[in-house]
Design an enzyme around this catalytic site. Structure first.
Site, PDB file in Angstrom:
ATOM      1  N   HIS A 228       0.829  -1.205   0.000  1.00 18.96           N
ATOM      2  CA  HIS A 228       0.000   0.000   0.000  1.00 18.96           C
ATOM      3  C   HIS A 228       0.862   1.253   0.000  1.00 18.96           C
ATOM      4  O   HIS A 228       0.529   2.255  -0.655  1.00 18.96           O
ATOM      5  CB  HIS A 228      -0.928  -0.013   1.222  1.00 18.96           C
ATOM      6  CG  HIS A 228      -2.018   1.003   1.178  1.00 18.96           C
ATOM      7  ND1 HIS A 228      -1.967   2.189   1.878  1.00 18.96           N
ATOM      8  CD2 HIS A 228      -3.207   1.019   0.516  1.00 18.96           C
ATOM      9  CE1 HIS A 228      -3.078   2.873   1.669  1.00 18.96           C
ATOM     10  NE2 HIS A 228      -3.847   2.188   0.843  1.00 18.96           N
ATOM     11  N   CYS A 229       1.987   1.212   0.688  1.00 14.92           N
ATOM     12  CA  CYS A 229       2.851   2.383   0.821  1.00 14.92           C
ATOM     13  C   CYS A 229       3.500   2.793  -0.501  1.00 14.92           C
ATOM     14  O   CYS A 229       3.863   3.957  -0.676  1.00 14.92           O
ATOM     15  CB  CYS A 229       3.966   2.114   1.825  1.00 14.92           C
ATOM     16  SG  CYS A 229       3.413   1.661   3.467  1.00 14.92           S
ATOM     17  N   ILE A 230       3.699   1.856  -1.416  1.00 19.56           N
ATOM     18  CA  ILE A 230       4.431   2.160  -2.651  1.00 19.56           C
ATOM     19  C   ILE A 230       3.489   2.453  -3.813  1.00 19.56           C
ATOM     20  O   ILE A 230       3.947   2.612  -4.955  1.00 19.56           O
ATOM     21  CB  ILE A 230       5.400   1.028  -3.035  1.00 19.56           C
ATOM     22  CG1 ILE A 230       4.651  -0.257  -3.401  1.00 19.56           C
ATOM     23  CG2 ILE A 230       6.403   0.784  -1.911  1.00 19.56           C
ATOM     24  CD1 ILE A 230       5.552  -1.345  -3.982  1.00 19.56           C
TER      25      ILE A 230
END
Length: 367
Positions: free
Chosen positions: A356-358
């Site tokens: 999700h962070c990338i």
């Protein structure tokens, strides 16, 4: 770059859609920072390419790459992936990219948050971060959408919305003095309402234990659908995550969303065995002044909540842990119309985040 709008999304009738809403595209950036990614970023690049190529099976995806890495990225990425030359300081598109908002006429605009590398000179993870802070405006210009420049520091991973007026966040992150020391809790809550188009903010206390983002909510808790959240949980009272998750559960049970609903909490366990950085992994990372130290034995903030929704699919972190199968089973039950993909994501986790962070979704111009 185009001059940002002087109004706010809420004033103009715009709001951030839920992540399960139809998406036009997904945005990513290419990892190459040697003091974040080990072995000259090669293992991380394989992991990022795997995620990008998988997303491309479901929807359009664009990867931002420096000119030095452009040819390599183009070779590693599927021909279905668009590659554009945009300089970044690192590769966390959820936090450096725009948060897209949409109105009732289905027009899409971009929110450009002020970014200070998760703390600036008071605990931030690297310096400088000026290239990262320009990414959202560049993407807005590429896409030809109007842009709001938020007058406060925020990251996309610090919030999660249900598309019906409710936002999740954590005190550990947004009330941290290394973000907006001159703003009170009420002022920050009002700012979130203005720039996300929400009405209710549900505050959790902390994020996943030892999360270097100062507790981003997208690693701890997220909406599965209106009125229903997924929460990373821990059953071992000796683990520091146990207290954090128990507190979050209590707050969620006591909360009411913007429609007045009591939230249903779906518990997804964290990995059964806490993950830590090995000596070999640490030794492969270059040391740089001012960068986050990545030392052997450091506990990694592993969580299955850091999954990505794409059109018709769910991309879930895999940790080679007994709880991998349990996480998949829960998400298959919660998203019966979507194909659930497990992606080996340890190399992303070593850099401080996960799937999700990338990534950052761009909503479709339709409901």
């Amino acid at each position: 770059m185009a001059v940002p709008l002087s109004t706010t999304p809420r004033a103009d009738g715009f709001a951030m859609p839920a992540e399960w809403a139809p998406q036009a595209a997904c945005w990513m950036a290419w990892p190459e920072r040697p003091d974040t990614w080990r072995l000259n970023s090669k293992p991380a690049q394989i992991a990022f390419a795997t995620v990008a190529n998988l997303v491309a099976e479901h929807e359009a995806v664009t990867v931002c790459v420096s000119y030095q890495q452009f040819a390599l990225a183009r070779r590693m990425l599927s021909s279905a992936v668009r590659v554009v030359e945009i300089t970044t300081n690192d590769a966390w598109m959820r936090d450096i990219g725009p948060t897209f908002v949409r109105d009732a006429r289905h027009e899409v605009r971009a929110v450009d948050w002020a970014f200070n590398a998760w703390g600036g000179h008071r605990g931030g993870l690297y310096s400088p971060w000026d290239a990262d802070d320009q990414v959202a405006s560049k993407i807005a210009e590429i896409e030809g959408v109007a842009r709001y420049r938020a007058p406060f520091v925020m990251e996309g991973g610090a919030i999660h919305v249900d598309g019906e007026g409710t936002c999740l966040t954590t005190e550990q992150c947004l009330l941290n003095p290394n973000r907006n020391p001159d703003l009170t809790r009420i002022e920050l809550e009002n700012a979130l309402c203005e720039y996300l188009g929400v009405e209710t903010v549900v505050w959790l206390s902390e994020g996943i234990y030892n999360d270097e983002t100062d507790g981003h909510v997208d690693n701890l808790c997220c909406f599965l659908r209106p009125g229903v959240v997924a929460l990373a949980t821990c059953t071992n009272p000796a683990d520091p995550q146990y207290r954090i998750s128990a507190d979050a559960r209590a707050r969620l049970k006591a909360a009411r969303d913007a429609r007045g609903r009591v939230l249903e909490v779906v518990e997804i366990p964290v990995p059964q065995t806490p993950l830590s950085m090995t000596a070999a992994e640490s030794n492969g990372i270059e040391r740089a002044e001012g960068a986050q130290p990545r030392t052997a034995g450091t506990r990694l903030a592993a969580s299955y909540i850091n999954f990505l929704l794409v059109n018709g699919g769910v991309i879930v972190p895999q940790f080679n842990d007994p709880h991998d199968a349990r996480a998949v089973a829960i998400l298959e039950e919660q998203f019966p119309g979507r194909k659930v993909h497990l992606v080996s994501s340890r190399e992303i986790l070593l850099g401080g985040g996960n799937v999700h962070c990338i990534t950052q979704q761009q909503p479709a111009k339709r409901a």
